[in-house]
Scaffold this active site. Structure first.
Site, PDB file in Angstrom:
ATOM      1  N   CYS A 102       0.839  -1.191   0.000  1.00  0.00           N
ATOM      2  CA  CYS A 102       0.000   0.000   0.000  1.00  0.00           C
ATOM      3  C   CYS A 102       0.876   1.244   0.000  1.00  0.00           C
ATOM      4  O   CYS A 102       1.925   1.297   0.632  1.00  0.00           O
ATOM      5  CB  CYS A 102      -0.974  -0.003   1.175  1.00  0.00           C
ATOM      6  SG  CYS A 102      -0.364   0.719   2.691  1.00  0.00           S
ATOM      7  N   GLU A 103       0.407   2.204  -0.776  1.00  0.00           N
ATOM      8  CA  GLU A 103       1.236   3.401  -0.941  1.00  0.00           C
ATOM      9  C   GLU A 103       1.168   4.325   0.271  1.00  0.00           C
ATOM     10  O   GLU A 103       1.919   5.287   0.356  1.00  0.00           O
ATOM     11  CB  GLU A 103       0.845   4.155  -2.218  1.00  0.00           C
ATOM     12  CG  GLU A 103      -0.523   4.774  -2.211  1.00  0.00           C
ATOM     13  CD  GLU A 103      -0.852   5.439  -3.555  1.00  0.00           C
ATOM     14  OE1 GLU A 103      -0.402   4.917  -4.593  1.00  0.00           O
ATOM     15  OE2 GLU A 103      -1.553   6.456  -3.546  1.00  0.00           O
ATOM     16  N   HIS A 105       1.345   3.140   3.636  1.00  0.00           N
ATOM     17  CA  HIS A 105       2.149   2.622   4.743  1.00  0.00           C
ATOM     18  C   HIS A 105       3.302   1.721   4.298  1.00  0.00           C
ATOM     19  O   HIS A 105       4.045   1.226   5.136  1.00  0.00           O
ATOM     20  CB  HIS A 105       1.265   1.825   5.709  1.00  0.00           C
ATOM     21  CG  HIS A 105       0.105   2.598   6.249  1.00  0.00           C
ATOM     22  ND1 HIS A 105      -1.142   2.566   5.673  1.00  0.00           N
ATOM     23  CD2 HIS A 105       0.024   3.467   7.287  1.00  0.00           C
ATOM     24  CE1 HIS A 105      -1.958   3.362   6.351  1.00  0.00           C
ATOM     25  NE2 HIS A 105      -1.282   3.919   7.338  1.00  0.00           N
ATOM     26  N   HIS A 171      -5.242  -6.116   3.847  1.00  0.00           N
ATOM     27  CA  HIS A 171      -4.253  -5.039   3.928  1.00  0.00           C
ATOM     28  C   HIS A 171      -3.553  -5.106   5.280  1.00  0.00           C
ATOM     29  O   HIS A 171      -4.190  -4.927   6.316  1.00  0.00           O
ATOM     30  CB  HIS A 171      -4.947  -3.683   3.775  1.00  0.00           C
ATOM     31  CG  HIS A 171      -5.502  -3.475   2.402  1.00  0.00           C
ATOM     32  ND1 HIS A 171      -5.125  -2.425   1.599  1.00  0.00           N
ATOM     33  CD2 HIS A 171      -6.398  -4.194   1.684  1.00  0.00           C
ATOM     34  CE1 HIS A 171      -5.758  -2.511   0.443  1.00  0.00           C
ATOM     35  NE2 HIS A 171      -6.543  -3.567   0.472  1.00  0.00           N
TER      36      HIS A 171
HETATM   37 ZN    ZN Z   1      -1.981   1.273   4.118  1.00  0.00          ZN
END
Ligand code: ZN
Length: 220
Positions: A102-103, A105, A171
């Site tokens: 994910c961009e 974290h 996620h």
């Molecule tokens: Zn994230």
């Protein structure tokens, strides 16, 4: 900064238009130094024995995690058109596992992609569909964007009668930090052409995908 210090990070064609243009790519040494900074920030000592090789390993992992920036998804699909010999039913590839990050974290996103399309006059080899998923997964992502990128690229290159892309993923930025909610998966979908506009085709693809009614999908 000279031109030779810049690298094209994404190919500005078709659906890749919104991708970052050029950024100066740091040297490997700079990247390793950045990892040492983060290790210190975490509270550890980057010079202790167990961490000495870590910056090198992290940088090499990044080469693998983010290899998709160096690949052109449009060229990938264009290479393998085949005549269909009149086949005009849905083509579907289910459960394509992917790993992305994910961009927000830089935490892993792990899940499955289901792709369906209704050919117009050409089909593409199924391994190319899996490769297309890889190209977009091996970049920093949000799930909604990845869903749209896969669908839009297929639509542009194959020009089929319809495209459906559904992604289900967990996620780790949500399971291992923040709200700590394991077991939650996010579902996104993008339907184009007949799968969006024609109720019969839409029902057919949704039943093949195993998402009756499509009520679990967030349209992006
Ligand atoms: Zn994230």
């Amino acid at each position: 900064m000279s031109i030779s210090e810049t690298l094209p990070r994404a190919v500005a064609r078709g659906s890749a238009k919104q991708e970052p243009k050029s950024v100066r790519r740091p040297t490997r040494q700079e990247a390793e130094e950045a990892v040492r900074t983060l290790l210190s920030w975490a509270g550890d000592d980057p010079s202790r024995e167990g961490l000495l090789g870590t910056p090198d390993r992290v940088v090499r992992s990044y080469e693998e995690f983010y290899s998709g920036y160096g690949e052109d998804p449009v060229a990938l699909l264009q290479r393998t058109f085949e005549e269909t010999d009149g086949y005009d039913e849905i083509v579907m590839l289910k459960d394509i596992r992917f790993e992305s990050h994910c961009e927000h974290h830089i935490a892993p996103i792990i899940g499955k992609v289901h792709i369906a399309y209704l050919p117009s006059h050409r089909v593409v080899g199924i391994s190319k569909l899996a490769r297309l998923v890889e190209v977009y997964a091996k970049r920093l992502q949000i799930q909604e964007k990845m869903t749209a990128q896969i669908a839009n690229t297929l639509n542009e290159v194959l020009q089929p009668k319809g495209v459906a892309v559904v992604i289900e993923a967990a996620h780790q930025c949500m399971t291992t930090r923040g709200v700590h909610k394991p077991g939650v998966s996010m579902v996104t979908s993008r339907m184009l052409g007949a799968f969006r506009d024609d109720p019969t085709s839409r029902r057919e693809v949704l039943s093949m995908l195993g998402t009756p009614g499509g009520g679990t999908s967030e349209h992006v």
